[in-house]
Design an enzyme around this catalytic site. Structure first.
Site, PDB file in Angstrom:
ATOM      1  CE  LYS A 293      -2.792  -2.553   3.253  1.00 19.50           C
ATOM      2  NZ  LYS A 293      -3.135  -2.621   4.695  1.00 19.50           N
ATOM      3  N   GLY A 294       2.152   1.073   0.256  1.00 16.70           N
ATOM      4  CA  GLY A 294       3.051   2.216   0.466  1.00 16.70           C
ATOM      5  C   GLY A 294       3.141   3.197  -0.689  1.00 16.70           C
TER       6      GLY A 294
ATOM      7  CG  ASP B 108      15.076  -1.095   4.079  1.00 17.50           C
ATOM      8  OD1 ASP B 108      16.190  -0.602   4.270  1.00 17.50           O
ATOM      9  OD2 ASP B 108      14.431  -1.668   4.970  1.00 17.50           O
TER      10      ASP B 108
ATOM     11  CB  VAL C 240      11.395   7.025   7.126  1.00 16.97           C
ATOM     12  CG1 VAL C 240      12.787   7.551   7.411  1.00 16.97           C
ATOM     13  CG2 VAL C 240      11.388   6.168   5.857  1.00 16.97           C
TER      14      VAL C 240
ATOM     15  NE  ARG D 100      -0.361   1.703   5.010  1.00 20.40           N
ATOM     16  CZ  ARG D 100       0.649   0.932   4.603  1.00 20.40           C
ATOM     17  NH1 ARG D 100       1.613   1.449   3.877  1.00 20.40           N
ATOM     18  NH2 ARG D 100       0.704  -0.337   4.945  1.00 20.40           N
TER      19      ARG D 100
HETATM   20  P1  IMP Z   1      12.911  -3.926   0.903  1.00 23.84           P
HETATM   21  O1  IMP Z   1      12.454  -5.252   0.372  1.00 23.84           O
HETATM   22  O2  IMP Z   1      13.765  -4.124   2.121  1.00 23.84           O
HETATM   23  O3  IMP Z   1      13.583  -3.064  -0.120  1.00 23.84           O
HETATM   24  O4  IMP Z   1      11.645  -3.135   1.438  1.00 23.84           O
HETATM   25  C1  IMP Z   1      10.438  -3.260   0.840  1.00 23.84           C
HETATM   26  C2  IMP Z   1       9.293  -2.582   1.525  1.00 23.84           C
HETATM   27  O5  IMP Z   1       9.470  -2.488   2.938  1.00 23.84           O
HETATM   28  C3  IMP Z   1       9.081  -1.149   1.076  1.00 23.84           C
HETATM   29  O6  IMP Z   1       8.360  -1.093  -0.126  1.00 23.84           O
HETATM   30  C4  IMP Z   1       8.296  -0.593   2.238  1.00 23.84           C
HETATM   31  O7  IMP Z   1       6.924  -0.884   2.104  1.00 23.84           O
HETATM   32  C5  IMP Z   1       8.876  -1.314   3.424  1.00 23.84           C
HETATM   33  N1  IMP Z   1       9.887  -0.460   4.097  1.00 23.84           N
HETATM   34  C6  IMP Z   1      11.218  -0.467   3.918  1.00 23.84           C
HETATM   35  N2  IMP Z   1      11.827   0.461   4.670  1.00 23.84           N
HETATM   36  C7  IMP Z   1      10.835   1.088   5.352  1.00 23.84           C
HETATM   37  C8  IMP Z   1      10.812   2.187   6.289  1.00 23.84           C
HETATM   38  O8  IMP Z   1      11.826   2.794   6.669  1.00 23.84           O
HETATM   39  N3  IMP Z   1       9.570   2.536   6.754  1.00 23.84           N
HETATM   40  C9  IMP Z   1       8.422   1.922   6.366  1.00 23.84           C
HETATM   41  N4  IMP Z   1       8.405   0.910   5.492  1.00 23.84           N
HETATM   42  C10 IMP Z   1       9.594   0.498   4.986  1.00 23.84           C
HETATM   43 MG    MG Z   2       6.224  -0.710  -0.357  1.00 20.76          MG
END
Ligand code: IMP
Ligand code: MG
Length: 183
Positions: free
Chosen positions: A47-48, A107, A157, A169
């Site tokens: 949903k981000g 991330d 964050v 959100r």
């Molecule tokens: P990744 O797979 O680690 O790159 O992260 C994927 C998902 O994790 C992102 O699309 C976000 O929805 C969530 N996410 C990563 N870092 C953060 C943060 O600092 N705050 C909130 N959600 C995060």
């Molecule tokens: Mg996301």
């Protein structure tokens, strides 16, 4: 919701609402130029990415289609698990489409690397990534992200679509969540 109204929950405002809008206009201009004469499909990751999609797509001057995908990689915590599950698949067929994945944040990069591989197997003509935020020091896999808004430190964050346990959100800015909230 304004940062000032929940300042006890935040340590710093990293990116303001105004800075986000300014950056999205800039990214939209590049996207418009890069896809001249091509049908573009924007794929938002729920949903981000809802807020980024809403503002980025409206800043574009060309016609686009919009589709959504829901995946889960986090569960309820603040660390990526690397295990990606499809919760809602696309409605569109990607065959021969020019696809731009719209993300809130990169991330570890694990979610996107999985998505990129998944989309590549569906026969898209091209696949690029646009992410509002990126945490370069948290990368576990390198993602070739063509359109990046802001590189930020590794702190967790919230805001502008990003949540902690489904809250924050609707915060207008992107801010670092105070550790006492999740400790
Ligand atoms: P990744 O797979 O680690 O790159 O992260 C994927 C998902 O994790 C992102 O699309 C976000 O929805 C969530 N996410 C990563 N870092 C953060 C943060 O600092 N705050 C909130 N959600 C995060
Ligand atoms: Mg996301």
């Amino acid at each position: 919701m304004e940062s000032s109204e929940i300042s006890r929950d935040l340590t710093t405002v990293l990116v303001t609402e105004e800075q986000i809008q300014e950056k999205l206009v800039e990214l939209a201009a590049r996207i418009d130029a890069d896809y001249v004469g091509k049908d573009l499909l924007l794929v938002g990751v729920l949903k981000g990415a809802v807020m980024v999609m809403a503002d980025l797509s409206r800043a574009l001057t060309s016609h686009v289609s919009i589709d959504w995908m829901a995946v889960s990689s986090y569960g309820a915590g603040t660390k990526s698990s690397g295990v990606v599950q499809i919760r809602k698949d696309l409605d569109s067929d990607l065959t021969d489409r020019h696809v731009l994945i719209v993300e809130d944040i990169i991330d570890s990069g694990l979610t996107l690397s999985w998505l990129l591989e998944n989309f590549a197997s569906r026969g898209a003509a091209s696949i690029e990534v646009c992410a509002l935020l990126r945490k370069p020091e948290a990368a576990k896999v390198e993602i070739d992200c063509k359109y990046v808004g802001f590189d930020i430190p590794t702190d967790f964050v919230v805001g502008y679509g990003l949540d902690f346990n489904e809250r924050y959100r609707n915060l207008r800015d992107v801010a670092v969540l105070a550790p006492h909230v999740y400790a």
